[in-house]
Design an enzyme around this catalytic site. Structure first.
Site, PDB file in Angstrom:
ATOM      1  N   HIS A  49      -4.203   0.998   7.634  1.00  0.00           N
ATOM      2  CA  HIS A  49      -2.561   0.930   7.370  1.00  0.00           C
ATOM      3  C   HIS A  49      -3.135   2.413   6.891  1.00  0.00           C
ATOM      4  O   HIS A  49      -2.310   3.668   7.221  1.00  0.00           O
ATOM      5  CB  HIS A  49      -2.010   0.193   6.991  1.00  0.00           C
ATOM      6  CG  HIS A  49      -0.603   0.572   7.298  1.00  0.00           C
ATOM      7  ND1 HIS A  49       0.831   0.596   7.626  1.00  0.00           N
ATOM      8  CD2 HIS A  49       0.427   1.680   5.602  1.00  0.00           C
ATOM      9  CE1 HIS A  49       1.431   0.629   7.584  1.00  0.00           C
ATOM     10  NE2 HIS A  49       1.605   1.924   7.202  1.00  0.00           N
ATOM     11  N   GLU A  50      -3.118   2.676   5.639  1.00  0.00           N
ATOM     12  CA  GLU A  50      -2.738   3.984   4.107  1.00  0.00           C
ATOM     13  C   GLU A  50      -3.910   4.800   5.069  1.00  0.00           C
ATOM     14  O   GLU A  50      -3.988   6.460   4.725  1.00  0.00           O
ATOM     15  CB  GLU A  50      -3.567   3.300   3.095  1.00  0.00           C
ATOM     16  CG  GLU A  50      -2.456   1.730   2.781  1.00  0.00           C
ATOM     17  CD  GLU A  50      -1.443   2.167   2.634  1.00  0.00           C
ATOM     18  OE1 GLU A  50      -0.785   3.299   2.945  1.00  0.00           O
ATOM     19  OE2 GLU A  50      -0.282   1.632   3.181  1.00  0.00           O
ATOM     20  N   HIS A  53      -2.327   6.870   7.630  1.00  0.00           N
ATOM     21  CA  HIS A  53      -1.327   7.755   6.911  1.00  0.00           C
ATOM     22  C   HIS A  53      -1.450   9.036   6.705  1.00  0.00           C
ATOM     23  O   HIS A  53      -1.169  10.200   6.117  1.00  0.00           O
ATOM     24  CB  HIS A  53      -0.625   6.947   5.653  1.00  0.00           C
ATOM     25  CG  HIS A  53       0.510   6.646   5.458  1.00  0.00           C
ATOM     26  ND1 HIS A  53       1.664   6.605   6.000  1.00  0.00           N
ATOM     27  CD2 HIS A  53       0.553   5.234   5.250  1.00  0.00           C
ATOM     28  CE1 HIS A  53       2.641   5.668   6.139  1.00  0.00           C
ATOM     29  NE2 HIS A  53       1.627   4.646   5.707  1.00  0.00           N
ATOM     30  N   GLY A  74       1.188  -1.252  -0.154  1.00  0.00           N
ATOM     31  CA  GLY A  74      -0.069  -0.196  -0.325  1.00  0.00           C
ATOM     32  C   GLY A  74       0.468   1.145   0.280  1.00  0.00           C
ATOM     33  O   GLY A  74       2.048   1.135   0.446  1.00  0.00           O
ATOM     34  N   GLN A 117       2.705   9.817   1.499  1.00  0.00           N
ATOM     35  CA  GLN A 117       3.842   9.590   1.174  1.00  0.00           C
ATOM     36  C   GLN A 117       4.826  10.140   0.200  1.00  0.00           C
ATOM     37  O   GLN A 117       6.038   8.960  -0.241  1.00  0.00           O
ATOM     38  CB  GLN A 117       4.065   7.158   1.610  1.00  0.00           C
ATOM     39  CG  GLN A 117       3.415   7.214   2.660  1.00  0.00           C
ATOM     40  CD  GLN A 117       3.395   6.024   2.442  1.00  0.00           C
ATOM     41  OE1 GLN A 117       2.872   5.266   1.998  1.00  0.00           O
ATOM     42  NE2 GLN A 117       4.678   5.080   2.637  1.00  0.00           N
ATOM     43  N   CYS A 140       6.224  -0.772   6.764  1.00  0.00           N
ATOM     44  CA  CYS A 140       6.088   0.396   6.370  1.00  0.00           C
ATOM     45  C   CYS A 140       6.548   0.704   5.305  1.00  0.00           C
ATOM     46  O   CYS A 140       7.838   0.838   5.473  1.00  0.00           O
ATOM     47  CB  CYS A 140       5.659   1.921   7.543  1.00  0.00           C
ATOM     48  SG  CYS A 140       5.435   3.443   6.595  1.00  0.00           S
ATOM     49  N   LEU A 141       6.505   1.254   4.366  1.00  0.00           N
ATOM     50  CA  LEU A 141       7.657   2.017   2.749  1.00  0.00           C
ATOM     51  C   LEU A 141       7.815   3.279   3.583  1.00  0.00           C
ATOM     52  O   LEU A 141       8.985   3.317   2.790  1.00  0.00           O
ATOM     53  CB  LEU A 141       6.723   2.306   1.764  1.00  0.00           C
ATOM     54  CG  LEU A 141       6.618   0.829   1.006  1.00  0.00           C
ATOM     55  CD1 LEU A 141       5.512   1.336  -0.212  1.00  0.00           C
ATOM     56  CD2 LEU A 141       7.341  -0.071   0.606  1.00  0.00           C
TER      57      LEU A 141
END
Ligand SMILES: [Zn+2]
Length: 210
Positions: free
Chosen positions: A170-171, A174, A83, A88, A128-129
């Protein structure tokens, strides 16, 4: 330097355990690894302050939005992520892309809202990226009902469970400036912060970003 988790897969790390791509995991493909690093270099990394900002509603479902979604989808795939939220990549708009399942199908959700959640909670490790190499236990509802728009402006309503429900939450976090560091246990947070501090310490560490 703490080594990165070898099987790090992005936003959602552990579930479901599908034994696909065994060859890939056994012998990492150097080209793919190079692509992954190029993609990661375009993704904001903690403690970039933009990751703490709240994204604004999308009002125009236009070509610019379509291009943003396209770029984010490419980056997520390149980075081997599950995701990726607009924050991000430094864009404060309420839009994210995510994998629906482990088969690689992706979707883009705009102005997403969580409208219902089941009672059952589950703790699972999340990566997480924007926090590379960390896997933190996070407790979340197993099933959620969500509303959003697709990039064309059409209404979307979905019942999500398991992997997809976790990725969605999660997204969505963000877009509100919330990270897994805020959702994990005190102990895991302390450990993670220690690793992050180590990482941003003096020059000479590998992976330094300018
Ligand atoms: Zn993330």
């Amino acid at each position: 330097m703490a080594p990165q988790a070898p099987e790090y897969t992005g936003a959602v790390a552990s579930e479901p355990e599908t034994p696909i791509d065994e060859e890939d995991e056994a012998q990492p493909d150097p080209e793919r690894e190079a692509r992954r690093l190029v993609a990661l270099a375009q993704i904001r990394q903690y403690p970039d302050p933009v990751l703490r900002m709240r994204a604004r509603e999308v009002e125009a479902f236009d070509e610019e939005l379509a291009q943003l979604v396209h770029r984010m989808t490419q980056l997520m795939a390149g980075a081997d992520g599950a995701g990726l939220a607009a924050t991000q990549v430094g864009v404060l708009r309420r839009v994210f892309v995510m994998r629906k399942d482990d088969n690689g199908a992706t979707m883009a959700l705009v102005n997403p809202k969580l409208v219902g959640r089941g009672d059952e909670l589950e703790i699972d490790d999340e990566g997480c990226l924007s926090l590379q190499g960390l896997l933190l236990p996070v407790e979340r509802p197993v099933a959620v009902t969500v509303k959003a728009k697709d990039p064309g402006g059409a209404d979307v309503e979905l019942e999500l469970e398991g992997f997809a429900a976790r990725a969605f939450q999660h997204e969505l976090d963000h877009l509100d400036g919330v990270l897994i560091l805020d959702r994990t246990t005190d102990e895991a947070r302390r450990e993670a912060m220690a690793r992050l501090r180590q990482r941003s310490a003096p020059r000479g560490t590998t992976g330094a970003r300018l």
